[in-house]
Design an enzyme around this catalytic site. Sequence first.
Site, PDB file in Angstrom:
ATOM      1  N   ASP A  93      91.770  38.806  93.305  1.00 57.62           N
ATOM      2  CA  ASP A  93      90.409  39.181  92.942  1.00 57.62           C
ATOM      3  C   ASP A  93      90.019  38.423  91.680  1.00 57.62           C
ATOM      4  O   ASP A  93      89.952  38.978  90.581  1.00 57.62           O
ATOM      5  CB  ASP A  93      90.352  40.696  92.701  1.00 57.62           C
ATOM      6  CG  ASP A  93      88.930  41.233  92.681  1.00 57.62           C
ATOM      7  OD1 ASP A  93      88.024  40.532  93.169  1.00 57.62           O
ATOM      8  OD2 ASP A  93      88.731  42.351  92.186  1.00 57.62           O
ATOM      9  N   GLU A 116      79.841  35.917  97.880  1.00 61.67           N
ATOM     10  CA  GLU A 116      78.892  37.026  97.928  1.00 61.67           C
ATOM     11  C   GLU A 116      77.435  36.587  97.974  1.00 61.67           C
ATOM     12  O   GLU A 116      77.021  35.660  97.278  1.00 61.67           O
ATOM     13  CB  GLU A 116      79.101  37.941  96.706  1.00 61.67           C
ATOM     14  CG  GLU A 116      78.337  39.232  96.768  1.00 61.67           C
ATOM     15  CD  GLU A 116      79.065  40.357  96.042  1.00 61.67           C
ATOM     16  OE1 GLU A 116      78.459  41.447  95.914  1.00 61.67           O
ATOM     17  OE2 GLU A 116      80.216  40.176  95.620  1.00 61.67           O
ATOM     18  N   LYS A 176      80.167  38.024 101.818  1.00 58.87           N
ATOM     19  CA  LYS A 176      80.316  39.313 101.155  1.00 58.87           C
ATOM     20  C   LYS A 176      78.936  39.927 100.920  1.00 58.87           C
ATOM     21  O   LYS A 176      78.061  39.295 100.322  1.00 58.87           O
ATOM     22  CB  LYS A 176      81.054  39.098  99.822  1.00 58.87           C
ATOM     23  CG  LYS A 176      81.728  40.317  99.244  1.00 58.87           C
ATOM     24  CD  LYS A 176      82.593  39.884  98.061  1.00 58.87           C
ATOM     25  CE  LYS A 176      83.299  41.042  97.405  1.00 58.87           C
ATOM     26  NZ  LYS A 176      84.074  40.605  96.229  1.00 58.87           N
ATOM     27  N   THR A 182      81.086  45.088 100.842  1.00 57.87           N
ATOM     28  CA  THR A 182      81.619  45.468  99.544  1.00 57.87           C
ATOM     29  C   THR A 182      80.863  46.655  98.945  1.00 57.87           C
ATOM     30  O   THR A 182      79.890  47.133  99.511  1.00 57.87           O
ATOM     31  CB  THR A 182      81.588  44.256  98.598  1.00 57.87           C
ATOM     32  OG1 THR A 182      82.290  44.561  97.395  1.00 57.87           O
ATOM     33  CG2 THR A 182      80.162  43.846  98.266  1.00 57.87           C
ATOM     34  N   PHE A 234      86.084  50.547  96.733  1.00 63.10           N
ATOM     35  CA  PHE A 234      86.339  50.305  95.318  1.00 63.10           C
ATOM     36  C   PHE A 234      87.108  51.481  94.699  1.00 63.10           C
ATOM     37  O   PHE A 234      86.508  52.421  94.171  1.00 63.10           O
ATOM     38  CB  PHE A 234      85.014  50.066  94.590  1.00 63.10           C
ATOM     39  CG  PHE A 234      84.527  48.640  94.656  1.00 63.10           C
ATOM     40  CD1 PHE A 234      84.742  47.866  95.782  1.00 63.10           C
ATOM     41  CD2 PHE A 234      83.861  48.075  93.592  1.00 63.10           C
ATOM     42  CE1 PHE A 234      84.293  46.550  95.850  1.00 63.10           C
ATOM     43  CE2 PHE A 234      83.414  46.756  93.635  1.00 63.10           C
ATOM     44  CZ  PHE A 234      83.637  46.002  94.764  1.00 63.10           C
TER      45      PHE A 234
END
Length: 315
Positions: free
Chosen positions: A17, A95, A131, A155, A177
């Site tokens: 990440d 993203e 994303k 996400t 998350f």
Amino acid sequence: MSDQLSQLKQLTTVVADTGDFAAIKLYQPQDATTNPSLILKTIEQAQYRHLAAEALQWAAATTEGDARITLAADKLAVLIGQQLMAQVPGYVSTEVDARLSFDTMATIEKAHQLLELYQAQGSDISRVLIKIAATWEGIQAARVLEQQGVRCNLTLIFSFAQARACAEAGSYLISPFVGRILDWYKKQQPEQDFSGEQDPGVLFVRRVYQYFKTHRYPTIVMGASFRNSEEIRQLAGCDRLTISPALLQELANSTGQITRRLHADVPAAATPATLTEAQFRWQMLEDQMASDKLQEGIRQFAADQQKLEQILRGL
């Protein structure tokens, strides 16, 4: 006994990440994920600033005005993604602008624009995950993109309604998350013990994982946003876990035993009726934590995207 990172790689697919190329080279994950915050952090480092200059130069030859900055930001995300693809054997997530989170058609268009930029760089777009924030509009964009053969990483997952709707839409992967869920509960109940198996983020991912396996949804569950290495150990066996360089280092320097906590081999059950938009929105309304954290996450990514664009304007 081998280190915990090596043990974890035997149980789950480890994803980095980060946009830090050095960290990826050191820990050798299978995949890599980025977001506007990570790209901003990367470009603030002097050794990566040349990528911003390259993106700006390219955009200046293509368009002008504010469109030039927007295009340069997209190009920068792709340049970073391309370098990550050279370092990992699997997927790289890029993203869509968080400011498009409530616009289905704009999200679809942006996804194809990003893939076109990757293609222009000579990249293998089959290794790119688009994303998208898991709003209702984002999930519907993912439904269309998946039907078009574009794989998506949904996400900012905080609620069961989001996870279920993503699976029903055929999303390739979701990113619940973990740490941000823990943050919310710790703020609400500061005296409560949320360690180990009592961590609400851990419990949420376990619930989603078991639901997906029970109903045979192929959507991959990738735990994200960890606050400590214990959360990671509690989710050993999850399909994927995306981990920051600091926690990758901590795991690499630890030698205690890691045991599988999640198991895919569970009895099958009938697939439930598809969640409607009204049901989705009502369940989100009733889940204050999920509503708070989704809105906060979108605002944060949008703010970091704007900061990135400000940096590009100043170069």
